[in-house]
Write an enzyme that holds these catalytic residues in place. Structure first.
Site, mmCIF file in Angstrom:
data_model
loop_
_atom_site.group_PDB
_atom_site.id
_atom_site.type_symbol
_atom_site.label_atom_id
_atom_site.label_comp_id
_atom_site.label_asym_id
_atom_site.label_seq_id
_atom_site.Cartn_x
_atom_site.Cartn_y
_atom_site.Cartn_z
ATOM 1 N N ASP A 83 33.814 -13.742 37.142
ATOM 2 C CA ASP A 83 32.925 -12.704 37.681
ATOM 3 C C ASP A 83 31.449 -13.044 37.469
ATOM 4 O O ASP A 83 30.575 -12.405 38.050
ATOM 5 C CB ASP A 83 33.215 -11.358 36.992
ATOM 6 C CG ASP A 83 34.202 -10.512 37.777
ATOM 7 O OD1 ASP A 83 34.288 -10.698 39.007
ATOM 8 O OD2 ASP A 83 34.864 -9.652 37.163
ATOM 9 N N LYS B 274 43.435 -8.932 44.953
ATOM 10 C CA LYS B 274 42.997 -10.188 44.327
ATOM 11 C C LYS B 274 44.206 -11.080 44.067
ATOM 12 O O LYS B 274 44.159 -12.276 44.291
ATOM 13 C CB LYS B 274 42.242 -9.895 43.024
ATOM 14 C CG LYS B 274 40.846 -9.335 43.265
ATOM 15 C CD LYS B 274 40.192 -8.799 42.004
ATOM 16 C CE LYS B 274 38.844 -8.169 42.350
ATOM 17 N NZ LYS B 274 38.219 -7.468 41.224
ATOM 18 N N GLN C 17 39.181 -5.973 35.124
ATOM 19 C CA GLN C 17 38.784 -5.061 36.202
ATOM 20 C C GLN C 17 38.002 -3.876 35.634
ATOM 21 O O GLN C 17 38.458 -3.205 34.706
ATOM 22 C CB GLN C 17 40.049 -4.575 36.946
ATOM 23 C CG GLN C 17 39.759 -3.714 38.144
ATOM 24 C CD GLN C 17 39.002 -4.452 39.257
ATOM 25 O OE1 GLN C 17 39.329 -5.575 39.615
ATOM 26 N NE2 GLN C 17 37.982 -3.817 39.800
#
Ligand code: NAD
Length: 280
Positions: free
Chosen positions: A118, A51, A95
């Site tokens: 997200d 990422k 995460q």
């Protein structure tokens, strides 16, 4: 047709890169993504590294904040609040999975909805469910873009989604409902799963069960999107038995090289969208 997720995602990444470059020229500002990584779970470390690399490639400033697996929930929430209040941070991502002492729901709730790249915060989930503008979770958004690459008008299609997770199945269903599909959501307790799948014009499988879907589960001419990533020895396989199904489907994603690359491209897109909204 085999859907080339690598190619389609690289076009999206290029679009994001060009838009960021144009914004930077005009305003001297660029988006910024803060990623919180807790513990030493190897797949999480690889995802986060990827990422960061991809973010930097398109001009998104990226920082990774690392904590040991013993960190307290309070400390993580304190950090999230700090990032929420920092004007120069456009997006925040924690995460998953998290260690046992940290409550996932509390962490997701702590991220400000406008920085929730997200799309997991309940406000974004609710907005998506209500058909309003929302930040959309990256993997289902990537799946939708792949489907629409094959067929732009999905109205009236029967979409079957296998899996009902907050990450994949549920937002996927909302997105396809918004496209005027008729939706069936199947899961581990569903009876006659094979017969249900065999009725789908669009079949999205996000169960995490290797090679679950076989040739006779698929209607001839269906679009098949395989979200699953399963490791068999050293090989990655999806939830769909690719070789068994590929000649029956109109279009199918491979694993790897299908949905995976779209997920990260959509994260970059979401970070840019958050930045634009915050600076509009
Ligand atoms: P999850 O475990 O949270 O949810 C799985 C869902 O599948 C559940 O709703 C469960 O009821 C259903 N299910 C499980 N076994 C089933 C069966 N035999 N028949 C029917 N339904 C069944 O998983 P998740 O986080 O949604 O991830 C699903 C898969 O997608 C995993 O393989 C994961 O690694 C992969 N994934 C891929 C990407 C990507 O970028 N390609 C991103 C996220 C997750």
């Amino acid at each position: 047709m085999i859907i080339d997720g690598k190619k389609i995602s690289s076009l999206l990444v290029e679009e994001v890169k060009e838009e960021i470059s144009a914004i930077k020229k005009k305003t001297n500002k660029s988006p910024s993504l803060s990623v919180i990584l807790i513990g030493d779970f190897v797949p999480s470390q690889i995802y986060v590294q990827n990422k960061k690399k991809k973010s930097l490639e398109v001009g998104i400033n990226s920082e990774v904040i690392r904590y040991s697996k013993e960190i307290s929930e309070k400390e993580v929430i304190k950090k999230i609040n700090e990032l929420n209040n920092k004007k120069e941070v456009s997006g925040i991502l924690v995460q998953l999975p998290l260690p046992d002492q940290i409550n996932k729901e509390k962490i997701i709730n702590a991220i400000h909805p406008s920085k929730d790249v997200d799309g997991f915060n309940p406000l974004n989930v609710g907005n998506l469910a209500s058909g309003y503008k929302a930040i959309i979770p990256c993997t289902p958004l990537g799946c939708l873009l792949l489907i629409k690459n094959i067929e732009s008008n999905l109205s009236g299609k029967h979409a079957v989604i296998v899996g009902r997770s907050n990450l994949n199945g549920k937002p996927m269903a909302q997105l396809l409902l918004k496209e005027n599909c008729t939706i069936t959501i199947a899961h581990s307790k569903t009876k006659a799963l094979k017969d249900i799948c065999a009725k789908a014009d669009i079949l999205v499988v996000a169960a995490g069960v290797s090679n679950l879907v076989k040739n006779d589960w698929v209607k001839k001419g269906a679009i098949v999107i395989d979200v699953g990533i399963n490791k068999i020895k050293d090989r990655l396989v999806g939830d769909v038995d690719f070789n068994d199904v590929k000649d029956k489907a109109k279009a199918i994603t491979p694993v790897p090289g299908g949905v995976g690359p779209m997920t990260i491209a959509c994260l970059l897109k979401n970070t840019l969208e958050c930045f634009k909204k915050q600076n509009s």
